[in-house]
Scaffold this motif. Structure first.
Motif, short mmCIF file in Angstrom:
data_model
loop_
_atom_site.label_atom_id
_atom_site.label_comp_id
_atom_site.label_asym_id
_atom_site.label_seq_id
_atom_site.Cartn_x
_atom_site.Cartn_y
_atom_site.Cartn_z
N ALA A 126 88.57 89.25 60.83
CA ALA A 126 89.90 89.65 61.31
C ALA A 126 90.73 88.41 61.65
CB ALA A 126 89.76 90.54 62.54
N SER A 127 90.10 87.38 62.19
CA SER A 127 90.81 86.13 62.49
C SER A 127 91.38 85.53 61.22
CB SER A 127 89.87 85.13 63.15
OG SER A 127 89.43 85.59 64.41
N ARG A 128 90.58 85.50 60.18
CA ARG A 128 91.03 84.96 58.90
C ARG A 128 92.21 85.76 58.36
NH1 ARG A 128 90.37 86.65 54.01
NH2 ARG A 128 88.76 88.15 54.62
N MET A 129 92.10 87.08 58.41
CA MET A 129 93.15 87.94 57.87
C MET A 129 94.44 87.85 58.68
SD MET A 129 90.71 91.20 56.93
CE MET A 129 92.05 92.27 56.43
N MET A 130 94.29 87.79 60.00
CA MET A 130 95.49 87.71 60.85
C MET A 130 96.18 86.36 60.69
SD MET A 130 94.52 89.62 64.43
CE MET A 130 93.98 91.34 64.45
#
Length: 200
Positions: free
Chosen positions: A15-19
């Motif tokens: 999720a960190s990567r996507m955000m």
């Protein structure tokens, strides 16, 4: 013993990567689909989207500090250690995934930023400032807080400039300016020392 990644850790990492790549507005349906977890699993670990955003910001804080330390030769002089932070920034700026400061992005994207998110952003900035202060202190320079503020602003400015201009050279320019800041502080220290030695 090898660490086995938990579901919670997997969600935070992906999720960190996507955000970071797409912004904090990326939808929950997109998150669960691409991460490969059930929506129920996501909500089990993160009851609200804000909870997930905060966890991701905390993860990105850890990653950012590790990134900045990556190019530092800890056996070098304090001055070289401080300046090499900009070498780390240059490497980061040149990566295809570079999208500026995740914490500035989150603040801009979330116009009505919730208190937990604001706290996570402020905690990151305070931690980074404390880290820079420590590096400056190791140089033995006067006016530590002021010099550290100058260095921190150069880091922030270089990050924004590199994002807008898509040019890693922003780190080199900031590094050259940081060198001038350190030289000026050193001259000030020498002047104070001479004045003290002349005092009766």
């Amino acid at each position: 013993m090898e660490h086995t990644e938990t579901k919670r850790e997997l969600i935070i990492k992906e999720a960190s990567r996507m955000m970071y790549e797409r912004g904090t507005g990326v939808g929950v349906d997109t998150l669960v689909s691409e991460i490969g977890v059930a929506k129920m699993t996501l909500y089990k670990h993160f009851p609200t989207k804000t909870d997930l955003i905060v966890a991701c910001l905390e993860h990105m804080d850890d990653c950012h500090r590790a990134r900045l330390s990556g190019e530092i030769d800890w056996t070098s002089s304090p001055r070289d250690r401080l300046l090499s932070v900009f070498d780390s920034l240059r490497v980061w700026f040149a990566t295809p995934s570079f999208r500026g400061c995740a914490f500035v992005n989150a603040t801009v994207e979330l116009a009505d930023t919730s208190r937990p998110v604001r706290n996570a952003v402020h905690e990151h900035k305070n931690t980074m400032r404390a880290w820079v202060i420590k590096l400056v202190e190791e140089c033995g320079l006067p006016n530590t807080q002021f010099v550290a503020s100058q260095i921190a602003q150069l880091m922030e400015g270089a990050t924004t400039t590199a994002l807008l201009e898509r040019d890693p050279v922003a780190a080199d320019i900031a590094q050259a300016t940081a060198l001038q800041v350190l030289d000026k502080a050193k001259e000030s220290k020498m002047s104070e020392s001479k004045m003290s030695s002349r005092s009766p």
